[in-house]
Enzyme design. Structure first.
Site, PDB file in Angstrom:
ATOM      1  N   HIS A  12       0.881  -1.502   0.235  1.00 49.64           N
ATOM      2  CA  HIS A  12       0.294   0.120   0.352  1.00 49.64           C
ATOM      3  C   HIS A  12       0.772   1.323  -0.061  1.00 49.64           C
ATOM      4  O   HIS A  12       0.885   2.012  -1.425  1.00 49.64           O
ATOM      5  CB  HIS A  12      -1.008  -0.081   1.656  1.00 49.64           C
ATOM      6  CG  HIS A  12      -1.835  -0.634   1.707  1.00 49.64           C
ATOM      7  ND1 HIS A  12      -3.334  -0.856   0.539  1.00 49.64           N
ATOM      8  CD2 HIS A  12      -1.995  -2.396   2.502  1.00 49.64           C
ATOM      9  CE1 HIS A  12      -3.669  -2.277   0.810  1.00 49.64           C
ATOM     10  NE2 HIS A  12      -2.893  -3.027   1.628  1.00 49.64           N
ATOM     11  N   ASP A  13       1.754   1.414   1.278  1.00 47.77           N
ATOM     12  CA  ASP A  13       2.204   2.850   0.666  1.00 47.77           C
ATOM     13  C   ASP A  13       3.003   3.224   0.173  1.00 47.77           C
ATOM     14  O   ASP A  13       3.511   3.707  -0.197  1.00 47.77           O
ATOM     15  CB  ASP A  13       3.214   2.541   2.761  1.00 47.77           C
ATOM     16  CG  ASP A  13       1.964   2.959   3.739  1.00 47.77           C
ATOM     17  OD1 ASP A  13       0.441   3.258   3.544  1.00 47.77           O
ATOM     18  OD2 ASP A  13       1.793   2.419   5.112  1.00 47.77           O
TER      19      ASP A  13
END
Length: 307
Positions: free
Chosen positions: A242-243
């Site tokens: 995700h990040d």
């Protein structure tokens, strides 16, 4: 070719395995100059997220970058329980050194205020990898400083798909929906990278093996971090990265399909908290809704291998 000055950034984060990968990617890139890391409670408590930020910097030999402890709890509701998928220390059991430098004495918001007021307006970007509590507090308490942010690129929310903590909610926005509402409605330049995109960026075991074989310390550490992000020993594809998609978007926006949407954030009960609502009354936000996943992974590998 003329030398292009790196973009000054602040990373607001709750490390977190995928936060750690994003931080190491930013450290590996010559296109970013990290002015500081601000921490927030999210994946795990504030003391652990702050310590993990220091541990990552110690591993990378970047003790010149200060860490500022931020919000220990959401603006106005209880904080979430720690996420088990990140392990006891929040970093997947990967071996990292102790921080070589203690967190600074000023809080995250105090430092952000001073830093933004002292730098030319529009020259500082914030990469937000966790709940948006620190940024919301900056906007509420020091709006003149907040207006000087170049743009905020944040991983959060879900647009057209199902959520991961509720039917329409993603963890970062759900963890502090009031803060997300403040940031989204602020009118500040905002790029949102939601689950619709991050779920398309998943590493294979072949990918992690190639990172390990590169011989580069940051690449090998990212390989270890991703290795802890496979659900079982037989899974051939990791959980979504995700990040790191925040950094990947900043490096190569052409890999992402973008939509200009008007969004608001639900601050309702737990099951609805953090859900994004598309409608004319919402604030304008640039939203990534698609990505070339293989090209994004290739960029991740190439950047880490160049460090």
């Amino acid at each position: 070719m003329p030398h292009i000055k790196p973009r000054q950034i602040v990373i607001d984060t709750d490390p977190g395995i995928d936060d750690a990968i994003g931080i190491l990617l930013a450290l590996a890139s010559s296109e970013f100059s990290i002015a500081g890391i601000t921490t927030v409670a999210g994946n795990i408590g504030i003391d652990t997220t702050t310590r993990n930020a220091g541990r990552l910097l110690a591993f990378a030999g970047r003790n010149d970058i200060p860490v500022f402890k931020g919000a220990a709890a959401p603006l106005s509701r209880p904080g979430p329980e720690p996420l088990n998928l990140h392990g006891k220390e929040g970093i997947g059991g990967v071996d990292l050194p102790a921080p070589a430098r203690q967190p600074e004495g000023r809080s995250a918001v105090e430092w952000l205020t001073e830093f933004l007021l002292n730098e030319p307006a529009g020259t500082i970007d914030i990469f937000a990898l966790g709940p948006l509590t620190n940024i919301a507090r900056l906007i509420l308490d020091n709006p003149e400083a907040a207006k000087r942010i170049g743009r905020i690129i944040t991983m959060g929310g879900v647009i057209y798909e199902a959520g991961n903590v509720g039917p329409r909610s993603e963890f970062n926005l759900w963890a502090d929906p009031e803060a997300a509402d403040v940031v989204v409605s602020s009118g500040l330049p905002l790029v949102l990278v939601p689950l619709d995109v991050t779920r398309r960026v998943r590493a294979t075991r072949e990918f992690t093996a190639a990172l390990s074989a590169s011989g580069k310390p940051l690449a090998s550490m990212v390989a270890d971090l991703i290795g802890s992000y496979f659900e079982t020993s037989t899974h051939q594809e990791s959980r979504p990265l995700h990040d790191p998609c925040v950094m990947l978007f900043a490096l190569a926006p052409e890999l992402f399909r973008m939509e200009d949407l008007r969004l608001s954030v639900s601050t309702g009960p737990t099951g609805e908290a953090g859900a994004l609502i598309i409608g004319e009354t919402g604030a304008p936000v640039q939203v990534a809704t698609g990505v070339d996943g293989p090209a994004a992974l290739d960029l991740l590998a190439r950047t880490l291998a160049s460090s």
